[in-house]
Structures are given as C-alpha cells and as structure tokens.
Design a protein around this motif. Structure first.
Motif, PDB file in Angstrom:
ATOM      1  N   ASN B  41       0.811  -0.991  -0.253  1.00 33.83           N
ATOM      2  CA  ASN B  41       0.195  -0.032   0.046  1.00 33.83           C
ATOM      3  C   ASN B  41       0.663   1.606  -0.361  1.00 33.83           C
ATOM      4  O   ASN B  41       1.372   1.430   1.158  1.00 33.83           O
ATOM      5  CB  ASN B  41      -0.965  -0.204   0.872  1.00 33.83           C
ATOM      6  N   THR B  42       0.829   2.252  -0.924  1.00 36.76           N
ATOM      7  CA  THR B  42       1.908   3.079  -1.257  1.00 36.76           C
ATOM      8  C   THR B  42       1.295   4.650  -0.652  1.00 36.76           C
ATOM      9  O   THR B  42       1.715   5.135  -1.522  1.00 36.76           O
ATOM     10  CB  THR B  42       2.648   2.985  -2.971  1.00 36.76           C
ATOM     11  N   ASP B  43       0.059   4.568  -0.354  1.00 41.39           N
ATOM     12  CA  ASP B  43      -1.116   5.506  -0.566  1.00 41.39           C
ATOM     13  C   ASP B  43      -0.547   6.629   0.825  1.00 41.39           C
ATOM     14  O   ASP B  43      -0.930   6.382   2.108  1.00 41.39           O
ATOM     15  CB  ASP B  43      -1.990   4.611  -0.004  1.00 41.39           C
ATOM     16  N   PHE B  46       4.813   8.973   1.039  1.00 40.01           N
ATOM     17  CA  PHE B  46       6.246   8.969   0.218  1.00 40.01           C
ATOM     18  C   PHE B  46       6.139   8.397  -0.996  1.00 40.01           C
ATOM     19  O   PHE B  46       6.850   7.563  -1.750  1.00 40.01           O
ATOM     20  CB  PHE B  46       7.505   8.032   1.215  1.00 40.01           C
ATOM     21  N   GLY B  47       4.428   7.634  -1.098  1.00 44.58           N
ATOM     22  CA  GLY B  47       4.140   6.433  -2.467  1.00 44.58           C
ATOM     23  C   GLY B  47       5.220   5.475  -2.533  1.00 44.58           C
ATOM     24  O   GLY B  47       5.682   5.109  -3.252  1.00 44.58           O
ATOM     25  N   PHE B  48       5.440   4.848  -1.165  1.00 47.88           N
ATOM     26  CA  PHE B  48       6.448   3.738  -0.611  1.00 47.88           C
ATOM     27  C   PHE B  48       5.761   2.734   0.219  1.00 47.88           C
ATOM     28  O   PHE B  48       4.386   2.942   0.891  1.00 47.88           O
ATOM     29  CB  PHE B  48       7.049   4.442  -0.077  1.00 47.88           C
ATOM     30  N   ALA B  49       5.975   1.414  -0.295  1.00 43.80           N
ATOM     31  CA  ALA B  49       5.975  -0.217   0.545  1.00 43.80           C
ATOM     32  C   ALA B  49       6.433  -0.716   0.476  1.00 43.80           C
ATOM     33  O   ALA B  49       7.112  -0.688  -0.234  1.00 43.80           O
ATOM     34  CB  ALA B  49       4.355  -0.619   0.140  1.00 43.80           C
ATOM     35  N   VAL B  50       6.879  -0.953   1.930  1.00 42.08           N
ATOM     36  CA  VAL B  50       8.732  -2.879   1.622  1.00 42.08           C
ATOM     37  C   VAL B  50       7.892  -3.629   2.416  1.00 42.08           C
ATOM     38  O   VAL B  50       6.642  -3.416   3.439  1.00 42.08           O
ATOM     39  CB  VAL B  50       8.998  -2.127   2.430  1.00 42.08           C
ATOM     40  N   ALA B  51       7.894  -5.056   2.206  1.00 40.46           N
ATOM     41  CA  ALA B  51       7.708  -6.157   2.680  1.00 40.46           C
ATOM     42  C   ALA B  51       8.774  -6.719   2.733  1.00 40.46           C
ATOM     43  O   ALA B  51      10.045  -6.867   1.939  1.00 40.46           O
ATOM     44  CB  ALA B  51       6.521  -6.940   2.085  1.00 40.46           C
ATOM     45  N   LYS B 137       3.445   2.846 -11.254  1.00 44.25           N
ATOM     46  CA  LYS B 137       4.003   2.114 -10.024  1.00 44.25           C
ATOM     47  C   LYS B 137       5.154   1.163 -11.135  1.00 44.25           C
ATOM     48  O   LYS B 137       5.183   0.651 -11.108  1.00 44.25           O
ATOM     49  CB  LYS B 137       3.101   0.809  -9.556  1.00 44.25           C
ATOM     50  N   ALA B 138       6.157   1.006  -9.582  1.00 46.44           N
ATOM     51  CA  ALA B 138       7.201   0.200 -10.058  1.00 46.44           C
ATOM     52  C   ALA B 138       7.580  -1.107  -8.740  1.00 46.44           C
ATOM     53  O   ALA B 138       6.772  -0.609  -7.312  1.00 46.44           O
ATOM     54  CB  ALA B 138       8.838   1.180  -9.729  1.00 46.44           C
TER      55      ALA B 138
END
Lengths: 189, 189, 189, 189, 189, 189
Positions: B41-43, B46-51, B137-138
């Motif tokens: 979820n990049t909401d 930072f427009g970012f998510a990490v698993a 998205k990347a």
C-alpha cells in the motif's frame, strides 16, 4: 594470515586492503603513529577537528582490524551525525564534557553526557554524534574494530555530494520545499 | 554451524540471532515465505511500501546470512535515503523505471535509472535511495547478505527519534535555524 | 575494507578475489548489470538457462558478498541438483510455477511448489534443484551471499569431469554396473 | 569469544552451536576424545567406516572451529562422493594406499594416490571421495576447519532421502529412465 | 572466494595471504604434500622435530583455512610451551605416549596423557606443550584451522629475540635477578 | 545480527557470548562505562594496575567486537609479557613515557618509547609488554577488536597455574634446574 602486513600505500596493484611492505623492510616505526598527539584546529563552523589513525595514515594497521581517532571539539563544537559502515566505535573522553548519542534502527535515541575517562559504545553502522556541552575544549579518543571504518557524514552525503543528489529526492525525503534544500546546500558548497 | 536453525521467535532466552526450533519440528514451510507476493500500500506521503523477508518475518533465514525485500513505489514514490548497518544490498527492478543512487564515503554520488530486469548494487553501510521516475507503479526486489540487515532511515533517525534529538544538535548539523528543524520534525511527528 | 573494490578482471596478478579498478576510474556503470533482463535460451535437454550476475560478469560485486542469478525454465525444465560451496541461496519466482527442493545433511528432503512472488531459502552447501511444474515458461531470481558462490552440478561433476572419474568409483558409489555408468556418461559427453 | 565453550548437548535451548557447560564443571576430559582409536567395521557394501570427532561426539570442540574424522577402508572400499557444506578438509594416510580425488566447479578432476604420511587437501564444498587401491586395509585421518562440517553424500541425498526425491527429477537429471532410478533407489532402501 | 587459490610464493607483490597461481597451471600435485611422511631429527636439546604442512611449504593450502604438522618427540622430548596466534589446534597421537597440556586465561592447567589414536584440542591462542612420557619415540599429527597459524614459542620469544628484550623487563617479569636471565639467555644464544 | 545485544550476565543459559537483555529494558546506561576513569592501585611488585572495559564489566559490548582497558604503571612498573588470544591491541599513552614492545613469530623484537598521545599497535596473539620508563606515573588506554580479548600472562601461565605445570616441563623448556623453577614459582605462589 601473517602476523602483520604493513601496507604499501604506493603499490601499483590496488586491492581491498593493501599489499604488504616486504617483511625485511619492516621496522618498529611501522607500528607507531604520532598523528593523535597534536591539537586539532577547530576554527570552523562545526568547532570540530579529527585526526585519523587508520590504515591510510598508519600503514601498520593493514589487516589488523583496529584503528583510532582523536576528536577535538571547541565549546559547542559538534562531530555531526554520521555512521561508520564497517565498524563499531568506542569513545573515551580525554578532556572536557561531551554529549554522545546514537539512534537505533528501532528509532530509539540513546545518549549520555561523558566526563574525563568515561566510555561509551556506538554499535556498528548506526548514526551518532558528539557535542561539546562544556565550557572549554574537549578531546575524545575513539577506537574502531576496522583499520578503515569509513565515515558517512549525513549532511555532507545528502547536501554536498559530487555530483549533487537532485533536489526532488531531498524535498521528498525531508518534506520541505526547494528553498530549504537550496539553503542547506549553499552552506555546504 | 548446523545446516539451518529455524528461529524460535518466542523463545524466552534472547540471543543475538535466535535459538533454533527443534529439528524434529522443522518442515518445508519453514523455508518458505509468502510475504513478498502481495502488492504494498503506497498511499502515504512517500508513495512507498516495503515488505521485508528477514528473520523476523521468515524465521527459516536465521543464521543463513541472507534476506530479501519487496519495495513498491507509486509514481514519484521514494524509498527515502537510508543505510543498512549490516549488509550489502542488490536491487533488481521487477516493474517500472526507478532511479537508484548511493553516495560513497568519499562523497561521490553514483546513480542509475533502471528498467525491468536490471540490477544495481549498494555497498554495505552506505546511504542510498530508490525513486520511481516512471509513470506507473514500480516494484523492486532487493537482496541482502544478512538475515537482519537493519535500516537506518536518515529523516526518521534525525527528526523523529524517541526521545527526540535536541534541536541544538540538528541546527548545528545542517546549519539552519530552529524553525527549519521544527518544521521538519512536525512532518514526521 | 573499502566502500567497494570494482574488480579489475584483466589484472596480471591473480588473487582470491580480484584487485580493484582505480577509484578514480570507477563510474556508476560499475555498480550496474544488465545481464538478467534478457530471456534465456532453454532449448536444451534440460529446458534450462541461467544468467549469472556474479563478480565475473559484474565486476562491481567484488568484495561485496552478494550476487544474483536469473533462471529460465521451459515447462518440465530443470535446474538439475547442485550445490553452492560458498553461499546460501534465496529464490523468488518471477513467473510460473516451480518445485524447489533441497536435502539436509540428515537426509531430509524439504520442498515446496512456488508461484509468483513466493520465496524459498536453500541453506549453504546443500544439494537442491528447481523444476518447472507449470504449463508455461518459468523465471526465477536467485540471490547468494557471496560474489562468486560457485556451483557443483552433481551429474556433470560425477559423469562429465575432465579427466573422467574412473568407472570403478562410480559403479561402487551407485551400486550399478559399468553399463549404467557408461550410458550416463555418454549423455553428458 | 571465550577460551572455550564445552557444549552442553542436553541443553533445553537449541542454538546454532551449543550452549556452554558451566566453566566450573569443565575438566581436562572435556578436551579429550577417544573415538578415533578403534578400528571401524567395514563389513558393508562400501567397505567403509567413519568415526567422527565433531562437536556432537566431542563437545569440547564447540565454537573452536576444528574437527577430525578417522576413515577405515577395506581393500576396494570407498568413502563415496560427498561434500562438506561448511569446511575444507585435509587428509593424511595413516595406513595403506588410497586414491583421493575431487572435482572443481570448473569440472576439473584432481586426484592422487597417497601412501602413508602423505597429505591432500579438498577445498570447501567440493565433491570428493577416497578409494582404497591397496591390497590391505587403509586408515585415514581427516581434519576440518569446522566443529560440525556436515556431509552431503551424493548417492544417499539423491536416492535415499526421506521423503524420496520424485523420479521425474532424477530421470531428467541423469537422463536415464525410471528403471535405472528405481534400481539405484532399491539398493539404498 | 574461488574454489582454491594455489599460492604463488614467488610473486613480486606481497599480500596478506598469497596471490594465486594461474588456474590453468594448477595440477593435482598442488593439492598434495609429502612433507609429513619422513621421520624428523630429534637429536637436539629438546628431543623435538616438527614438519609443517602450512601454506609456506604446501602452497595449495592458500585461502583454504587449514594446515597440519607432524611432531616427532624422542623419549622425554618436548614441544616447548607455545601458542598459535591465529588457530585452534587438534592433536592426534600416531605413535607413543604423550602428555599434552594447556593453560586457560583463567589460569587453569588442563592436561592428559594420550596414547595412539587419541585426540586432544587446544583452544586458539592459549599456551600449550607436548611431552613424550613414553619409553620410545612418539609421533603426533596436529591440525590447525588456519593455513598459517604461526607459533609464539615462549622461551625463544622472551630469551632469544632479535634484538634481545632488555634484562630489566625480564627480571621484573619473572622476579629473578640478572644472573638467572643471563643464564637462560646463554642457553638460547 | 541485531543493532546490539546487551549481555545478560545472570542468564541461566551459558553461551559463547551472552544472551541479550530484553530490548525494552535497554537504556542509555547500558552503552556507558565508568570503570576507566579512576586511578588504579599500583602498589604491588609489578607497579601495575589494569581496569578492563570488556563485556564482563560492560555488558553493552556484547557482540560488538570492541573493548578498552586502562593501564596504570608506577615508575618502573610493568604490564608483564602477555598475549591476547582473540584480539589485536592498539595503545595510546595518556600520561607519562612508556616502552612498549612485542616479538613477532619470526622472533623479531619491535619496540618504541611512547609519550603522551602516541599510538602503537600489537598484532593479534603476539607476546608484548608495557614498561614505564619515565619518572612519574604513566597511564595508557588500550583498545581491542574483541569484546573479550582474554589475556595469557606468560609468567602466571607457566609458574602459577592451577594445578601447577610439572617442573620437568619447565626445566626442559627453559633449560634450567629445579631450583630456578622452584624459586620463580615461590614468587608467584
């Protein structure tokens, strides 16, 4: 793998680590370093000076996995937030009164005000700083478990690299606008 | 020293590394991790998510010296400048177009725009970031040579630690006044 | 000991590891590798192709302790049983459906069918394989905690070495007669 | 980190490595092992016996990074092809005449016939074997730079694991049909 | 990082470890050493001889982290107190009856009389000795987890170094007068 | 593998290294040590005192690979010949004038007289000493690349172990008669 391997800093072959000076040419002076005995010049915006006793200045440390620095801090002088990518650091205050602190990867800030003879340890790779909270000059000795620990100085890394990191990265990172970034960059130009 | 040592995350004894699950209870599922297959979820700002597929989420990695993360970035999303105190990182783009960069201890900024299938490496302990420069998205896969590389996120470390780093340290570090520091701190509160 | 040490693969001195390219000649491209982005040719008896992003193909990995491979498998294609003498391996499926398995030194076979985004880990030095159990092509990314993990491919090692291992060793090992050994050897000639 | 750490093999906590026996209970006998002095029973299809002086049989080796085995070989006896995932091995012949060989990851077969007192080295992780080419019993001492090197015995790993590796993997690997695989599997049942 | 790296002892560049012989010139003989098969000459005041199979005599051991020695002891012969700065040692008696002992950093003396086939381990860096308590010659094989463990022989180090350690250091150390020191020094001249 | 692992010295499980104090109980004081700030009592035959900042006195050093000592020497005081089985040592003089020396495994004696601020390095495992050659008290700071380097003090090891090393070993070692050995032993009783 040998007792020692005094670095030949002028070798034509570049290694990770350095080739060794021929054993027959090694003398007692190769294990000696006098670069930490002189007072550093802290006449700069940070009130800070460092003398580094690592393999580049003290070739006898090559392969031995240890190095030491001397840090001089003017009153209110700072060894600004930085990390060492390849070493744990231990700190002993030789003179003065110094606030030392680091932040863990869980984001906890650990800190202490140290006086003469007191010791503090910074786990490997974490961002830390030293700040002179006394009224006179402070001197620290720091030891590292690497002969070339490296230093990633946060402010210099982000605001004064060559070439520069683009502003859009930095504004997004700190959630500020270009003016703030440009202003900081100008200080480190 | 053994083939493997699946972490017992609930052990009452706390080690650097984890005790091992009894071998007789180890199954194939202990070497399997499904946490990288879902979209992040990049909401967020930072427009970012990490698993993270490290020993805390994937106990089978205990003692094995490797881990992997999945990073999702919205367009203009950033994995903000950070370092890993205990690992080198390699990056492969799975989807999209991403600017990756790091700064060496000599203060040189190395960077590259990567497209699908391209690989980049970040030497251990150096500050680096990833930034989605494409229009969609990347997704990145990153690998580390540690089962718990840790992450020192610069902005969070300096401006959002608990307790906070005193302003006088930060104003001196970045050569700005309290207003700038307070403004940044407020964004990370 | 340095931030990095880009390999000079053409050096006249041969080391365990490689000498470093002069720092002044190092560019961003030295940390970049494009060899994993292309589809491999699986038109062979094993339905298998591998692209290796290790220090020999990607000199920037020198001393950094990490590498990554891309494996392409046709339907029913196999990355035949092998071990890596110097690394743990982690595997992520990028496309398709793949059976991965390894055998511990206690002779237990651990295995799993992985689909896209799923991860599996192979402890260092153990024999393992990957087999495409889906109906279309499969792609895997594998990461290693060594810049040159090496690969000991069992079938090739025993039946196709140069010079060949004598038949009497192999008949005794597998408890078969010469005909079986000769037959297998002929397939790998 | 301590001088020694005699393994407590009965500890309730399972570690990678073993907890230490309390120092006050450590005696000279903890550093002594008598398991290599007896002749092994080679009355089996391989004409082979091994006595292992590793941390499991000799707890005093815990954390010390070394172990030794005794191998007995009847005439034409074999220590079948295997690898050690965590150690280099050195071999000295105590009695008899023995062919030792290994294959590198470049697929080169290196080998030598050794007589009494001669030494050979097997680099870590590579597949190797020992074969008695003399007319009488042979004895070898082998040393490892790990207190628990592990052994991946190729034939047992591929043909006698628990559960078994599916035939389709093995037929594809060795390019033979099910009959050959089933025949070999039956020998190792 | 490679399978092996046979030492080029004649290389012009001196490293900690040795450069590698070109792979194409490596043969089976590089992994073979015959220096441990011959009886040593124990006709000296210590009744002692050692043959060393380390990287200097057996270049194939380079980077492999293992070495082995043969020790010959006449009746009442001694391998005088010494330590290995870079290795743990394991000892197996091949012939005779030998007292082996070491002292821990807590100053506890651990010892054992060994007969043929028996094994003893000396933790890294501790002072130890071997003494033939039998009526005939004794032979030991010793293994080290380093290709160049080094040996610090206490008597030679303190009383026969070049240049000599000043008497005032030694009289203070052992709390004896100059006569005792001069007498011992004269024996080792 | 974690940022830090403050030792729980009271743990019921004994490890090589110590279990960690629960993270939630770790405070800044765990990274702080005040044991080096006080003057040592040198009123003994060696004119020597040492304060050790290692993991046993400073649990926060656990797993961090570094420690520091303070050595006080009266005029003509000696830190008698000893070695550290698990660490290189670096020395900085804080006060006074000190002769430091070590002997290599090639039996070369390297030495230097140091004054305030000067640094000397002792490669791992080698026998070395420090001797106050000035007219007033001397203070040294020493750093080690281990959190528990250990110390093998030659005189104590050979002449004051528990139980004692038999005289026949020591007379043979130093080529002196029983009287000399008994005399030295009596001083260390």
């Amino acid at each position: 793998m040998k007792d020692f391997c005094v670095a030949d800093l002028n070798a034509t072959v570049s290694l990770n680590g350095f080739p060794c000076k021929p054993v027959a040419e090694v003398t007692s002076d190769d294990f000696f370093f006098d670069g930490l005995s002189k007072e550093g010049n802290t006449d700069n915006p940070f009130g800070f000076a460092v003398a580094q006793g690592n393999v580049l200045s003290f070739p006898g440390l090559n392969t031995l996995g240890i190095s030491m620095n001397r840090v001089d801090l003017a009153p209110r002088g700072i060894n600004a937030p930085h990390s060492h990518p390849r070493a744990t650091e231990s700190i002993v205050v030789i003179k003065g009164k110094v606030l030392v602190g680091f932040v863990s990867t869980s984001n906890v800030y650990f800190y202490k005000v140290l006086t003469v003879g007191q010791m503090f340890v910074i786990p490997r790779g974490l961002i830390h700083f030293q700040y002179n909270v006394g009224h006179s000059k402070a001197i620290l000795l720091t030891a590292f478990n690497s002969q070339l620990p490296g230093a990633v100085i946060v402010s210099r890394t982000l605001f004064a690299s060559n070439p520069p990191i683009p502003n859009q990265i930095l504004t997004k990172t700190f959630r500020v606008d270009d003016d703030v970034i440009n202003s900081i960059k100008s200080k480190f130009a």
